[in-house]
Motif scaffolding. Structure first.
Motif, short mmCIF file in Angstrom:
data_model
loop_
_atom_site.label_atom_id
_atom_site.label_comp_id
_atom_site.label_asym_id
_atom_site.label_seq_id
_atom_site.Cartn_x
_atom_site.Cartn_y
_atom_site.Cartn_z
N PRO A 77 25.91 27.51 61.30
CA PRO A 77 26.97 28.10 61.42
C PRO A 77 26.98 29.56 61.36
CG PRO A 77 27.22 26.50 59.97
CD PRO A 77 25.94 26.63 60.11
N GLU A 78 26.24 30.18 60.48
CA GLU A 78 25.93 31.79 60.56
C GLU A 78 25.33 32.29 61.96
OE1 GLU A 78 24.62 29.68 58.57
OE2 GLU A 78 25.29 29.96 56.79
N ALA A 80 26.04 30.56 64.70
CA ALA A 80 27.10 30.69 65.58
C ALA A 80 28.15 31.70 65.78
CB ALA A 80 27.85 29.28 65.72
N GLU A 81 28.27 32.20 64.45
CA GLU A 81 29.14 33.26 64.16
C GLU A 81 28.44 34.52 64.72
OE1 GLU A 81 31.08 35.89 60.48
OE2 GLU A 81 30.43 33.94 60.19
N SER A 84 28.84 34.64 68.72
CA SER A 84 30.39 34.86 68.72
C SER A 84 30.41 36.55 68.69
CB SER A 84 31.13 33.81 68.16
OG SER A 84 30.93 32.70 68.39
N THR A 147 37.81 34.72 60.26
CA THR A 147 36.63 33.80 60.82
C THR A 147 36.90 32.58 60.54
OG1 THR A 147 35.25 35.85 61.04
CG2 THR A 147 34.24 33.77 61.21
N ARG A 148 36.83 31.82 61.36
CA ARG A 148 36.69 30.22 61.35
C ARG A 148 35.41 29.57 62.18
NH1 ARG A 148 39.76 32.05 58.39
NH2 ARG A 148 41.72 31.39 57.71
N VAL A 149 34.80 28.64 61.64
CA VAL A 149 33.53 28.13 62.41
C VAL A 149 33.87 26.63 62.10
CG1 VAL A 149 31.16 27.95 62.56
CG2 VAL A 149 32.20 29.99 61.98
N ARG A 150 33.80 25.88 63.18
CA ARG A 150 33.90 24.28 63.05
C ARG A 150 32.92 23.98 64.07
NH1 ARG A 150 36.69 20.46 66.30
NH2 ARG A 150 37.70 22.23 67.60
N VAL A 151 32.30 22.64 63.67
CA VAL A 151 31.30 22.15 64.14
C VAL A 151 31.25 20.70 64.58
CG1 VAL A 151 29.94 21.28 62.03
CG2 VAL A 151 28.62 21.68 64.01
N TYR A 161 29.69 24.23 68.56
CA TYR A 161 30.42 25.13 67.38
C TYR A 161 31.70 25.57 68.30
CZ TYR A 161 26.70 24.96 64.28
OH TYR A 161 25.55 24.33 63.18
N VAL A 163 34.13 28.86 67.45
CA VAL A 163 34.59 29.85 66.55
C VAL A 163 35.63 30.72 66.68
CG1 VAL A 163 33.33 31.91 65.68
CG2 VAL A 163 31.93 29.87 66.24
#
Length: 228
Positions: A77-78, A80-81, A84, A147-151, A161, A163
């Motif tokens: 996730p890091e 992906a953020e 983004s 910030t929102r991260v969904r997988v 991902y 984001v």
């Protein structure tokens, strides 16, 4: 009458010796060139098959080796953020002289289909034209708490991902340091596909969708001040 033999011309021997020396130097140069070429080919092969390295750089510029990454390792996730945020910076933080350059960097982080679609859309975007011709610059200020991260996973491995980034987009004049001419709250949505890591996709991610939504601020309620 006895004829004396004509002495040989010494310049012929000197010419032959010069040719021998030239050929010897050429052979040495050729061997040196072949050896250097073999070394470069070996270095290229070793570099190609060398495991990828992940390096974290903090706000002070200090680098820290995180781990050795295999092309099969899926991004977290890091990452992906991070991708983004890079994409948002390339597409929204622009100056009059950097529009084409930053768009080119953004296209390198996109899938082929989305890059083609976004390029066609960017040609008709009046905002980019206004920044290029209006001596303006834009600055994106992101809020970490927004910030929102969904997988979405395929078994145990991440597949996609989603984001969301929240923040503020400020527009300034490029030639003077003044307060922003325009400040707009924005919500950014990014969809990233997980792909094998490689020279073009070190993060193992490609952007398949990018959207910027302008958040309309609610008007402050009117207050009635009564007379005593």
């Amino acid at each position: 009458m006895i004829e004396m033999p004509t002495p040989s011309r010494p310049d012929q021997f000197e010419l032959w010796a010069d040719l021998q020396r030239s050929n010897k130097h050429l052979r040495r140069f050729l061997y040196t060139l072949l050896a250097a070429l073999l070394v470069l080919v070996l270095a290229l092969v070793l570099t190609t098959f060398r495991p990828l390295l992940a390096v974290r750089v903090d706000s002070l510029g200090r680098a820290d080796l995180v781990e050795v990454l295999s092309p099969a390792n899926a991004p977290g996730p890091e990452e992906a953020e991070h991708v983004s945020r890079l994409m948002a910076g390339y597409l929204l933080e622009l100056t009059s002289n950097s529009v084409a350059r930053d768009l080119g960097k953004a296209y390198g982080l996109m899938t082929t289909d989305f890059a083609s679609a976004y390029a066609a859309k960017a040609k008709e975007d009046p905002t980019l034209t206004a920044i290029e011709k209006g001596n303006l610059r834009s600055q994106l200020v992101l809020e970490p708490q927004a910030t929102r991260v969904r997988v979405e996973k395929d078994g145990d491995r991440p597949k996609t991902y989603f984001v969301e980034l929240g923040g503020r987009l400020d527009v300034y004049r490029a030639d003077v340091l003044t307060a922003p001419l325009l400040s707009t709250p924005v919500l950014i949505r990014v969809t990233l596909l997980v792909v094998p890591r490689g020279p073009r996709t070190l993060n193992g991610l490609l952007v398949a969708y990018f959207e910027r939504e302008v958040i309309k601020q609610a008007a402050a309620p009117a207050t009635n001040k009564g007379t005593p």
